[in-house]
Enzyme design. Sequence first.
Site, PDB file in Angstrom:
ATOM      1  N   GLU A  89     -20.048  -9.400  -2.359  1.00 14.74           N
ATOM      2  CA  GLU A  89     -20.922 -10.586  -2.358  1.00 14.74           C
ATOM      3  C   GLU A  89     -21.318 -10.988  -0.941  1.00 14.74           C
ATOM      4  OE1 GLU A  89     -19.438 -13.821  -4.793  1.00 14.74           O
ATOM      5  OE2 GLU A  89     -20.932 -15.201  -4.006  1.00 14.74           O
ATOM      6  N   LYS A 148     -13.342 -20.427  -8.243  1.00 11.61           N
ATOM      7  CA  LYS A 148     -13.974 -19.115  -8.033  1.00 11.61           C
ATOM      8  C   LYS A 148     -14.255 -18.939  -6.536  1.00 11.61           C
ATOM      9  CE  LYS A 148     -17.434 -15.917  -7.882  1.00 11.61           C
ATOM     10  NZ  LYS A 148     -18.286 -15.572  -6.719  1.00 11.61           N
ATOM     11  N   HIS A 204     -26.820 -17.896   1.738  1.00  8.50           N
ATOM     12  CA  HIS A 204     -26.921 -16.627   1.017  1.00  8.50           C
ATOM     13  C   HIS A 204     -28.207 -15.882   1.348  1.00  8.50           C
ATOM     14  CE1 HIS A 204     -23.821 -16.097  -2.202  1.00  8.50           C
ATOM     15  NE2 HIS A 204     -23.521 -17.309  -1.810  1.00  8.50           N
ATOM     16  N   ASP A 254      -2.791  -6.219  -6.691  1.00  3.47           N
ATOM     17  CA  ASP A 254      -3.306  -6.328  -8.052  1.00  3.47           C
ATOM     18  C   ASP A 254      -4.073  -7.648  -8.198  1.00  3.47           C
ATOM     19  OD1 ASP A 254      -3.593  -6.764 -10.797  1.00  3.47           O
ATOM     20  OD2 ASP A 254      -1.657  -5.883 -11.301  1.00  3.47           O
TER      21      ASP A 254
HETATM   22  P1  NAD Z   1       7.102  -0.666  -7.368  1.00  3.39           P
HETATM   23  O1  NAD Z   1       8.031  -0.533  -8.526  1.00  3.39           O
HETATM   24  O2  NAD Z   1       6.194   0.482  -7.107  1.00  3.39           O
HETATM   25  O3  NAD Z   1       7.923  -0.954  -6.045  1.00  3.39           O
HETATM   26  C1  NAD Z   1       8.915  -1.932  -5.987  1.00  3.39           C
HETATM   27  C2  NAD Z   1      10.252  -1.270  -5.705  1.00  3.39           C
HETATM   28  O4  NAD Z   1      10.299  -0.827  -4.365  1.00  3.39           O
HETATM   29  C3  NAD Z   1      11.409  -2.248  -5.838  1.00  3.39           C
HETATM   30  O5  NAD Z   1      11.806  -2.341  -7.169  1.00  3.39           O
HETATM   31  C4  NAD Z   1      12.454  -1.619  -4.943  1.00  3.39           C
HETATM   32  O6  NAD Z   1      13.236  -0.680  -5.654  1.00  3.39           O
HETATM   33  C5  NAD Z   1      11.637  -0.843  -3.898  1.00  3.39           C
HETATM   34  N1  NAD Z   1      11.651  -1.467  -2.563  1.00  3.39           N
HETATM   35  C6  NAD Z   1      11.861  -0.840  -1.396  1.00  3.39           C
HETATM   36  N2  NAD Z   1      11.813  -1.685  -0.355  1.00  3.39           N
HETATM   37  C7  NAD Z   1      11.568  -2.901  -0.862  1.00  3.39           C
HETATM   38  C8  NAD Z   1      11.385  -4.199  -0.300  1.00  3.39           C
HETATM   39  N3  NAD Z   1      11.468  -4.417   1.026  1.00  3.39           N
HETATM   40  N4  NAD Z   1      11.114  -5.217  -1.111  1.00  3.39           N
HETATM   41  C9  NAD Z   1      10.999  -5.029  -2.454  1.00  3.39           C
HETATM   42  N5  NAD Z   1      11.175  -3.837  -3.049  1.00  3.39           N
HETATM   43  C10 NAD Z   1      11.461  -2.769  -2.273  1.00  3.39           C
HETATM   44  O7  NAD Z   1       6.153  -1.932  -7.446  1.00  3.39           O
HETATM   45  P2  NAD Z   1       6.265  -3.338  -8.113  1.00  3.39           P
HETATM   46  O8  NAD Z   1       5.941  -4.332  -7.058  1.00  3.39           O
HETATM   47  O9  NAD Z   1       7.534  -3.536  -8.880  1.00  3.39           O
HETATM   48  O10 NAD Z   1       5.049  -3.278  -9.168  1.00  3.39           O
HETATM   49  C11 NAD Z   1       3.720  -3.488  -8.755  1.00  3.39           C
HETATM   50  C12 NAD Z   1       2.753  -2.717  -9.636  1.00  3.39           C
HETATM   51  O11 NAD Z   1       2.953  -3.066 -11.001  1.00  3.39           O
HETATM   52  C13 NAD Z   1       1.341  -3.053  -9.329  1.00  3.39           C
HETATM   53  O12 NAD Z   1       0.623  -1.843  -9.135  1.00  3.39           O
HETATM   54  C14 NAD Z   1       0.835  -3.749 -10.601  1.00  3.39           C
HETATM   55  O13 NAD Z   1      -0.537  -3.490 -10.805  1.00  3.39           O
HETATM   56  C15 NAD Z   1       1.675  -3.129 -11.649  1.00  3.39           C
HETATM   57  N6  NAD Z   1       1.865  -3.847 -12.919  1.00  3.39           N
HETATM   58  C16 NAD Z   1       1.476  -5.153 -13.077  1.00  3.39           C
HETATM   59  C17 NAD Z   1       1.721  -5.791 -14.292  1.00  3.39           C
HETATM   60  C18 NAD Z   1       1.342  -7.253 -14.422  1.00  3.39           C
HETATM   61  O14 NAD Z   1       0.983  -7.881 -13.440  1.00  3.39           O
HETATM   62  N7  NAD Z   1       1.406  -7.849 -15.610  1.00  3.39           N
HETATM   63  C19 NAD Z   1       2.330  -5.108 -15.338  1.00  3.39           C
HETATM   64  C20 NAD Z   1       2.711  -3.786 -15.142  1.00  3.39           C
HETATM   65  C21 NAD Z   1       2.488  -3.161 -13.921  1.00  3.39           C
END
Ligand code: NAD
Length: 418
Positions: A83, A261, A375, A277
């Site tokens: 945008e 928005k 704009h 996300d």
């Molecule tokens: P992930 O599982 O890929 O990574 C997180 C993991 O990284 C942790 O569980 C931990 O084991 C490790 N880790 C290493 N260093 C860390 C640190 N300093 N801090 C925290 N963790 C550390 O990612 P996630 O964040 O659990 O999931 C994010 C993804 O899930 C996004 O891509 C999202 O789109 C997707 N997702 C979203 C939904 C929703 O929002 N409803 C549902 C399902 C999946």
Amino acid sequence: MNNEKSSIVSGFYKLPVEKRVEFVKNFSNLTNDEAKLFSSSIDIEITDRMIENVLGQFELPLGIAVNFLINGKDYLVPMAIEETSVVAAASNAAKIARIQGGFKTESSKPLMIGQIQLLHLEDVADSAQKIMNHKKELLKIANAQDKILTELGGGAEDLEVRIIDSPLGKMIVIHIIVNVLDAMGANAVNTMCEALAPMIEELTGGKVRLKIISNLADKRIVKAKAVFDKEKMGGEKNVDAFIESYTLASVDPYRAATHNKGIMNGIDALIIATGNDFRAIEAGAHSYAAKDGRYTSLSKYYKDKNGNLVGELEIPMAVGIIGGAANIHPKAKLCRKILGIKTAKELAEVVASLGLAQNFAAVFALSTVGIQKGHMSLHAKNIAVMAGAQADQIDKVADQMVKEGKIKLDRAKEILAK
Ligand code: NAD
């Protein structure tokens, strides 16, 4: 590093793209290869691993908002957005905010909520009690799922039980509260929820249905605040006009939707640029805006004793710098380096500041000159391109339309024909 350098640049928009890249390269200590990434596509094999049925990539413009001073540190803020005017508006708002000290932020611990839905219970109150009686064991099971997270100091910290009336009768929803540290946390929390289900069914004799994170991340809140200088706003009359405009958003959901928005214009652009996300952030923001039963503005504004405008934004911010696409997408990693952020907390605080800046800019324009003026020039260029203008014709056709105050496809075609 970044805090020694200033993000104030005037006329940044007038520089050719290479000069802008050079400025960002110097500000953020990028390597030559990193600087080259701006103008190259990422490897198809990377995108092929990210989603299914990949054909290619879909490009968005990546710009930089300048002038941001947040908690005393200078930031260049990458924004991926289609945008017009959004990046310029954010930069301009940041310039006004820094006169009175820039943005100040605070944030809660990164606590996410996982939900476990429990039905078909003979005695709901007794089941709730049984779950609470086994809280310690349940938390232990949850934490056994993510050794990395717990070793780093995060993990499941608490468990709450809610009894909910529904058209199907009473059901229990168990909330598991997880400190996800630097992750967005969905995968981590979902895994924990699934791991708890068998024990919860065994304890209560009920049936577990949903096991999933909640995007209403109301335990992971970030607040940004800034004072916008009344002189720079054109005097106290403009501060008053601003507050009148804002007030409608505070009482009317039709206006609040558009007001919010405007906040998300900035927020989503940075969320996308850092590989986060944006659907999760959007869901969290809008559900939080309705948390008191009526959808309202996520920000609030008032005058301080000197007549300056004070803006505050409070919003859930489930962002990560680990996991998801944040560590896979090369441009997301590059954008993190440009920001110079080291933690998800710091990223959340920059995101909220950008959201507030964007919101201020939009309401300020609306309450004074109107939004179309800002704009107009880029919009006119887009219309000129749609009409078939090429190279230096684009600016000529656009300038003529802006001068006439008539930015229309048919007029662009006429000018082009001449
Ligand atoms: P992930 O599982 O890929 O990574 C997180 C993991 O990284 C942790 O569980 C931990 O084991 C490790 N880790 C290493 N260093 C860390 C640190 N300093 N801090 C925290 N963790 C550390 O990612 P996630 O964040 O659990 O999931 C994010 C993804 O899930 C996004 O891509 C999202 O789109 C997707 N997702 C979203 C939904 C929703 O929002 N409803 C549902 C399902 C999946």
